[in-house]
Structure formats: structure tokens, C-alpha cells
Design a protein around this motif. Sequence first.
Motif, PDB file in Angstrom:
ATOM      1  N   VAL A 129      20.378  52.859  -8.678  1.00  0.00           N
ATOM      2  CA  VAL A 129      19.620  53.731  -9.021  1.00  0.00           C
ATOM      3  C   VAL A 129      20.213  54.937  -8.077  1.00  0.00           C
ATOM      4  O   VAL A 129      20.788  54.879  -6.959  1.00  0.00           O
ATOM      5  N   ASN A 130      20.606  56.091  -8.977  1.00  0.00           N
ATOM      6  CA  ASN A 130      21.474  56.985  -8.356  1.00  0.00           C
ATOM      7  C   ASN A 130      22.690  56.753  -7.669  1.00  0.00           C
ATOM      8  O   ASN A 130      23.090  57.129  -6.838  1.00  0.00           O
ATOM      9  N   GLY A 131      23.384  55.771  -8.309  1.00  0.00           N
ATOM     10  CA  GLY A 131      24.837  55.310  -8.015  1.00  0.00           C
ATOM     11  C   GLY A 131      24.482  54.170  -6.736  1.00  0.00           C
ATOM     12  O   GLY A 131      25.744  53.479  -6.441  1.00  0.00           O
ATOM     13  N   GLN A 132      23.409  53.882  -6.249  1.00  0.00           N
ATOM     14  CA  GLN A 132      23.247  52.859  -5.115  1.00  0.00           C
ATOM     15  C   GLN A 132      22.863  51.679  -5.596  1.00  0.00           C
ATOM     16  O   GLN A 132      21.925  51.371  -6.588  1.00  0.00           O
ATOM     17  N   VAL A 133      23.703  50.434  -5.516  1.00  0.00           N
ATOM     18  CA  VAL A 133      23.428  49.245  -5.811  1.00  0.00           C
ATOM     19  C   VAL A 133      21.991  48.696  -5.400  1.00  0.00           C
ATOM     20  O   VAL A 133      21.547  48.803  -4.219  1.00  0.00           O
ATOM     21  N   VAL A 134      21.164  48.126  -6.336  1.00  0.00           N
ATOM     22  CA  VAL A 134      19.895  47.658  -6.002  1.00  0.00           C
ATOM     23  C   VAL A 134      19.853  46.278  -5.311  1.00  0.00           C
ATOM     24  O   VAL A 134      20.388  45.378  -6.047  1.00  0.00           O
ATOM     25  N   GLY A 135      19.209  46.239  -4.139  1.00  0.00           N
ATOM     26  CA  GLY A 135      19.217  44.943  -3.785  1.00  0.00           C
ATOM     27  C   GLY A 135      20.442  44.463  -3.055  1.00  0.00           C
ATOM     28  O   GLY A 135      21.478  44.920  -3.083  1.00  0.00           O
ATOM     29  N   ASP A 136      20.634  43.405  -2.242  1.00  0.00           N
ATOM     30  CA  ASP A 136      21.527  42.588  -1.716  1.00  0.00           C
ATOM     31  C   ASP A 136      21.991  41.205  -2.665  1.00  0.00           C
ATOM     32  O   ASP A 136      22.862  40.350  -2.146  1.00  0.00           O
TER      33      ASP A 136
ATOM     34  N   ASN B  68      16.192  61.396 -11.792  1.00  0.00           N
ATOM     35  CA  ASN B  68      17.131  60.322 -11.131  1.00  0.00           C
ATOM     36  C   ASN B  68      17.774  59.439 -12.310  1.00  0.00           C
ATOM     37  O   ASN B  68      17.379  59.754 -13.354  1.00  0.00           O
ATOM     38  N   VAL B  69      18.821  58.971 -11.956  1.00  0.00           N
ATOM     39  CA  VAL B  69      19.442  57.919 -12.890  1.00  0.00           C
ATOM     40  C   VAL B  69      19.499  56.534 -12.743  1.00  0.00           C
ATOM     41  O   VAL B  69      19.416  56.368 -11.419  1.00  0.00           O
ATOM     42  N   LEU B  70      18.863  55.764 -13.704  1.00  0.00           N
ATOM     43  CA  LEU B  70      18.773  54.276 -13.649  1.00  0.00           C
ATOM     44  C   LEU B  70      19.889  53.839 -14.368  1.00  0.00           C
ATOM     45  O   LEU B  70      19.758  54.145 -15.681  1.00  0.00           O
TER      46      LEU B  70
ATOM     47  N   LEU C 129      26.712  56.899 -13.827  1.00  0.00           N
ATOM     48  CA  LEU C 129      25.464  56.000 -13.305  1.00  0.00           C
ATOM     49  C   LEU C 129      25.027  56.644 -11.672  1.00  0.00           C
ATOM     50  O   LEU C 129      24.274  55.956 -10.963  1.00  0.00           O
ATOM     51  N   VAL C 130      25.545  57.634 -11.436  1.00  0.00           N
ATOM     52  CA  VAL C 130      25.365  58.497 -10.077  1.00  0.00           C
ATOM     53  C   VAL C 130      24.480  59.738 -10.373  1.00  0.00           C
ATOM     54  O   VAL C 130      23.380  59.671  -9.497  1.00  0.00           O
ATOM     55  N   ASP C 131      24.976  60.334 -11.148  1.00  0.00           N
ATOM     56  CA  ASP C 131      24.424  61.774 -11.165  1.00  0.00           C
ATOM     57  C   ASP C 131      23.337  62.085 -12.458  1.00  0.00           C
ATOM     58  O   ASP C 131      23.974  61.724 -13.639  1.00  0.00           O
ATOM     59  N   PRO C 132      22.282  62.531 -12.448  1.00  0.00           N
ATOM     60  CA  PRO C 132      21.475  62.606 -13.429  1.00  0.00           C
ATOM     61  C   PRO C 132      22.065  63.954 -14.295  1.00  0.00           C
ATOM     62  O   PRO C 132      22.847  65.005 -13.488  1.00  0.00           O
ATOM     63  N   GLY C 133      22.147  63.763 -15.572  1.00  0.00           N
ATOM     64  CA  GLY C 133      22.551  65.058 -16.387  1.00  0.00           C
ATOM     65  C   GLY C 133      24.332  64.605 -16.643  1.00  0.00           C
ATOM     66  O   GLY C 133      24.873  65.675 -17.304  1.00  0.00           O
ATOM     67  N   THR C 134      24.672  63.434 -16.284  1.00  0.00           N
ATOM     68  CA  THR C 134      26.051  63.392 -16.535  1.00  0.00           C
ATOM     69  C   THR C 134      26.166  62.169 -17.400  1.00  0.00           C
ATOM     70  O   THR C 134      25.766  60.983 -17.094  1.00  0.00           O
TER      71      THR C 134
END
Length: 957
Positions: free
Chosen positions: A173-180, A210-212, A291-296
Amino acid sequence: MPEATAFPVVVSALWAEGRGRPDFLATGTPTLSWQVQTDVPGWLQHSYELETRVGSAVQAERRQTVHSQHQPWPAEPLGAYASAAVRVRVTGTDGSVSGFSPWLELGTGPLSPADWAAPFIAAAPAGTESESDAESDADDRGTTRFRTELTAAPGLVSAVLSATAHGIYQAVVNGQVVGDEVLTPGWTSYDDRLTFQSYDVTGLLREGANVLGATVADGWYGERFGFDGNFQQGYPGPRALSVQLRLEYADGRVHTVITDERWTASGTGPVTRAGIYPGESFDARLADAALVDPGTAFPHPLPVVVLGADVANPARLTPSFAPPVRRIEYVAVQSVTTSPSGATLLDFGQNLVGWLELSLDAPAGHAVTLRHAEVLENGELGVRPLRFAEATDHFTGDGDGRRTWSPAFTFHGFRYAEVTGWPGELCPEDIRAVVVHNDMVRTGHLQTSNPKLNQLHQNVLWGMRGNFLSLPTDCPQRDERLGWTGDIQVFAPTASYLYDVSGFLGSWLRDVDADQRRAGGVVPFVVPNPLPMTPMAAAAWGDAGTLVPDALFERYGDEAALATQYPSMRAWVDVVDDLAGPDHLWSGGFQFGDWLDPSAPPQNPAAAKTDPDIVATAYFFRSTSRLAAAAEVLGRDEDAARYSQLAEGIRAAFVAEYVTPAGRMLSDAHTAYALAIGFGLLTDPALVAKAGTRLAELVRSHGYRIGTGFVGTPLICDALCLGGQSEVAYRLLLEEGCPSWLYPVSMGATTIWERWDSILPDGSINPGEMTSFNHYALGAVADWMHRAIGGIAPAEPGSRVTLVEPVLGGDITSASASLDSGNGPVTVDWTLTGSTFALAVSVPPNTTAVVRLPGAAETEEVGSGAHEWVTDVAELVATTAPAPLGMQTSLSEIINDAEAASALQALFAELGYVIGLGWTTGGRWKSNSPLGTSLIMLPPAGVARVQQLLAELNTRP
């Protein structure tokens, strides 16, 4: 816990469904378990009160029961995306009352396919949007990336992301890996059961755009399985993703984002190659912001196709309830050396499973290559045992400064790594190993006065850790890593002591049931079963369907879990009953038998000394008798009577066919006796004693070298003890020559080997094509070590009553053991000083222990608290001076004298007397063989040297 401090009894832990489970519940009716702490001696629970809070409403349930494990959910079933909280207080039989435990917050995500709205999507090849074309393009080993955008409105209070894939996914989500969690969704029987994971991502979303997205690699779904180079993809279709994100707002609005045709995909990205067996390649120059920035957008976007139910049946979907796979531990480089060929080798000092994490500054286009192996041979990386698995990772830099990188879509079994192309000087601190496995709760420990036994136990522990990754595998390094049923069947009792494996193996058993149904009741050799061959019934392997659930019930006492597997247990026994026929003897056809008997040649591991028909019928009896016991527990009276009668018929047929009145087995081999005694096929005490005596004779005659394979190894020490030969069991355990349990320890092993001689005494790797250095099956002896040396065994399912019965032997002078089966840890500490035996036992509240001191005929039952005993065991530890050695001394007496046997073998080596050097392999150290008449073809001068040696030995103080 402030509320509880005023009470003499405290609820110290409360959990729902299982220890180590995922954050989100997999059921709306979780069972509840708790532990109690108190200094009140002998404390037992009389009743409990559970409060359940849903929203602002609180309801209470009171129940009178002694049980604090697996108690039923006290409220209405939770639905999908629900939350609740529970707390408990207990009352003792003495009237003592605890305070309430802290509230345990619980939540659910989707609970069933009915809660799942997201179809599977796959990337369409450039210029096409058809599903069939998408499937035809699934023969590469790269990755597929998916993305969509969403708007989070003000007032967001909850965001739950649920995901699964055909392959391994990493959601962002917004380039951050979800969970561990890593390597999700893991490996299950995909045709019938595909798990999904749920995560709270509220903190990753921001108001507005947001980008998912997610990256999907082949994983197990797209891996090519097979043997001897004949590999094919085990599951149909391309890499695919299914995701749903549920957004809930303060005003009650709910918005759901799902995978659909509006997503886009890309077949390019920084992960250019990924596979379980090959490894992973990462090119930092190909990273982008899609996978980081919306609109990209993706640089080379592809449309997606929605897969039909023929490829992506949603009815398979189920929430994961096993402990997740995580990064568990980091291991530093122990040494950096240069191989004879000039390669840079890293030694991590421990054979482990996971991957390497690098911290480096690599110029653009500069590639670093990492190769992995478990051992060295002639100073170089020993890669031959990997067979077709490349086990190689590549990192290519982008020149944009220092970064940290590790693979995400593969794993390796290794102690050593070869590094090629490191930019600049390699600092050991810049590379570390990441240990990866299911994040299970550790429950059992053992420490003894013998350092080599402690290392053996550590090897067992690390072998389990390396092979409990998504499923119980045979080995973690070569082109296999399959869920071999025979391995976990023999190891389940050990595993369930070391860790709480109720969720891990409970999940795997669902796959056993699924694959078994597809095979008409036959439990396949491997589960999940991706192999194209028709499953065949094989003893010890198929018996995992009955004996693994039985082991879990013994350890955890969960009747509901036993009931879940009962149809699978019964189906397996019925299959074997049909195969055996009216004479109750399962004979003929293929069997693995006593797999990897040390006498078997390297290329034929099934060529064991024990007849496979003996193995098959013994296991038929064992599974049938345990099925009858399960039926009795579950109140299935007709089944209990039927299978008890069948078991007795099998036992009688076995004894009539394979056992003589003198206690001899038709196969006069270690495993035959271990099965007959250890499985309880022999019920006459006199016959058990005779068989035990003969087994001890066989063990001695082979110089206390191990003579069992996968089947006999877990049983032989127990069989010796049951046959009155406990000292022989200890001598066998402590032998260091090849083959033995301690031989690998003496060769520097840090995990259990697949073969007793995976490394030969000259340091070379066993020539067999099947050689692993991390294979837990032969470590199943640890179950006996826990019970005999540690003295801890369940006397009642779930260990509400624990049997504490240490067995002395082997010059072990102390041991410490502990086991937390749910109620709390029972600990045993004992020391032997001269002839004084001191025992300290701590029993957790709401349980009791039955204690038998060494040599005692009677037992003593004690309640919770600390207890101590001191007794004299002079009769058990008394030693007598060895009798003078002469030419009439039997070879068994000589082998019992370790110093004399070693000196005699050294003399034989000096003389070149190959006949005497073969006595161990040939089993010639017999009680009816005098030394003098055994020295055939030894010249008189050699005989004189032997006599001289005996005279010298007789002068020992």
C-alpha cells in the motif's frame, strides 16, 4: 495486570483458537484457553466465568469444569469483519477466585467464500485480453505486478486487506509492504484448499489518493515438480492475484476495493526471475514508482483478465489459521574464507533455512551472485546434493547509493554461501542470514550433562525449524522440499514437544484429508500432492493420516481437532483393511519399508534388513488400534468395538506369522523387534522380555552402531527399555562411530542428516543421488530423550496429568527439561551425585503429575507447585570391575568394554586384519562367540599380539 494483583490466583494468559495463530481469526467460534499462576499448592480449577463484549454489550457465561484448554466459544458466532473481546476469571476447588484477565481483543476478516467478492486476475500478454492467452504465457520464471488506485475519504476508521494468489504474493500500500508475513499464501492442496491472509492496513492509507498493488511470483503454485530432471508445473494456470480491501468509515459507510478488470499489470519489474528451486534475481535499475505513487503507471502496462471458476474456483478459499511464516532470527557470518578455486565463502556456523540479506552500494549494472549449500567438499561449495535446484540469487545494482536487499520469493537451505562480484571489500557485517519458518510458539526444552547429546538435541531443533516452512517438508534445499508423509509421521511426537504445532499440523492435516479424498482414501506419499503419479498405499507414509492426529490429541487433548480428522483416519484404515484381506496381513506390493536402513546401498535406500511385510502389518495394527482409541474418545462406540476387534485380529495374525515362541522375529533385525515391542504387538511379558533380550544382542553384536532406518529409529530405544534393556538403549544413543546419532555431531553437523552417513568418514559426500543434511526423520529419537532423559511424558491427553519418570543411564549425571502443553510449564531437574539421585519437579496449576523415581515400583501423585525428592540409587549405578580378558572372553563382553574394543580394533587396523575390522558391520560381537575362536585366518604372530594386548588391558587400574 492491576486488577488481579489482589488475588492469590491470576489468569496469566488467555488466547483464542491457538497459540501463534494469525492476527485475524479463521473462525467465528474460536475455542478459548488460558493459563493460571498461583502459589496455592495443588490448585485445581472448579469453574470459570467468561465475559464476551461485542460493541457495548457484555454477556457472561459460567461453566463448571476442570478444563482450561479448548473451551467453547460462549457467545453467538462472529460474522465476517466482526470484533469482540473476551476475558475470564476462574474459581478453584478450594474456593479461591481470580480477578478477570485483561480483555483479549479479537477480530475477523472474511471467514468463507461467501465473504469473498474478489475474482482472480492475471496479466494478459501484450496485445491480447483473453484468458487462454494469459494461461499460455505462464511459462516464464519472472514475476507479475498488479496495481490499482483508490481514494480514502475522511473519517476512515478501519481498513482490512485480504489477499491470496496463484503463486507467492507480496502486497503493498503506497509502496509499503503489508504485514510481516512472507511467502504467502504458502502451500496447500490448491485444488481443494487455498488460504488467504488478512491484514489491518488502516495505518498505511492516507486521506485522498492511494495505490494498492502486489507482486506475484511462481512460488509453489507455479513450481516445476518431479524427479530425475522430469519436471512439470503441478497446478494449472498463470500467476494470479485476488485481493479485497474493505474500508469502513465512522459514519458506518463501507467501501470495498477488489481485483477486477480495472486493475493493470506488468510483466516487468525489478524481480526478473524467481522460483523456489532456482532462486531469485533482482535488478534495482528496473525499479519504478508504479507501486508507490498514485498517478504513476507501469512503464509497460498490460491489461488484466478475470480468470474463470475452472481455473480459480472461489469455493476453495479459506482463511489461514496456521502460525504465519515470518523472518524469525538473524545469523551473523562466522568466517570468510577463500576456497581452493579462489571463491569467497561465507560460513554462518549453522545449517539454516531462509535467505541472505545484503547491505551494499553497487554501481549501476554491477551484479552480485549468491550461491548456497549446506556443506563443503574439498573446500568448495558442495552443490551436488542440490540436484537440479540452482539455489542461486542475483542482485544487480543501480548506482543510487547503499541499500539493503534480500529475496522475497524463494528460500534456501544452507550453512555456506559463495559470493561473487561483491563491490569493493566484503565486510562480514554487510551480510547476514535470515532464518525463516512458521512462527510457532516454543514449548519444550531439554538440557543434559552430556554436551554431545545437547548438540544432537539442537540439531533436531534446527532440523525442525528448517523444515516447518508452510508445510512439514522432507528437506529444504534440493529440488524436492515436499511434504513427505512418512517423515512427519515419525517426527510428530518430537515436534509437538518442541513447539505448539497444533495449528501448523492441524492445517496440514486438512490437506491430507483433501488429497486423500481425491485418491479414494489413500494417503499420498507427499501432501500437498503435485505429482502426476497415481497415489499408492504405503505403510508408515500413509499412516500419517492416523498417527499424526493421534500424536496431536495426545499432546494437546483437543477432541474437536481429533473429530475433524476422524473421517480421514478411518478412511486410511479401511483402505489398508481391504488390501490386507481376511488374513489381516498386509503383504506384497510396493513399500518403502524401513527406509534408509544403514545397511542399504546408497542407490537403493529401500533395501532394508527388515521384511517390508513386517513393517506394513505392524503399522496396520498401530493405525487400527489408535483409530479405535479415537473412536472411543469421540463416543463412536460401534466404531470403537469394530476397530478394536480388527486390531486384535491383526495382532494375533502378526504374532502367528512373524514371531516364534522363543521371541525371535522372522526378520532377525533391529527394526522388526522395535516394531513388535514398541507398537505393543507383543503382549505376553515373557515374550516381550525374550524379544528385548534378542534386540539387545543384535545391538551389541553390531558394536552399538545404529541398525534402523526411518521406521525403526523412533522406536528402538523405547523397545529396548520396554524389554528391560535401558542401559543398552543409552549405549546405542551415545555411540559415536558411523552409523550412529552422534557420528554426525562428531563430523560438525548442526542439523539432522537424511542418511546416517551423508558425509563419509573421509569427509566426502555420500555418493547416493539422494543426500540431504537437513532431514529431521532420524531425529525422532528426541521424543524418547524427552521422556527418558528429561522424564516428561503425557499421562493423559493434553498433559492435565504428566508422567515424570526419568530413566538413568549412559553416565548422564544431570538433566533439565520443561514442557508447556497449554496449562503451563512442567519442569523437571535431576542430578546424580555418586549414588544420590535428587529430583525437583514443578507442576503448573490445574494439573497433576505422577512421579516414579528410578528403580521404584510405586508412583506418587502430586499437585501443582514445587516438589523435591532425594533417594539412593546405589543398586542402579553400581559398577563392577571388568573381568580379566582372555581368549575365552566373548566378543559381546569385549564390545561392552569401550576401551578394550577400541584398542583391539586399532590393533586389527595395524595388522591389516580385515576380518576383525568387519565384525561391527557383520554383527559379529556376539555373546556366544569367544575371542579365540573368532580370530580365523589370523597368523600366529597376530594372535600373539592380541594376547599381548589382552595382558596389557588386564593391568588397567
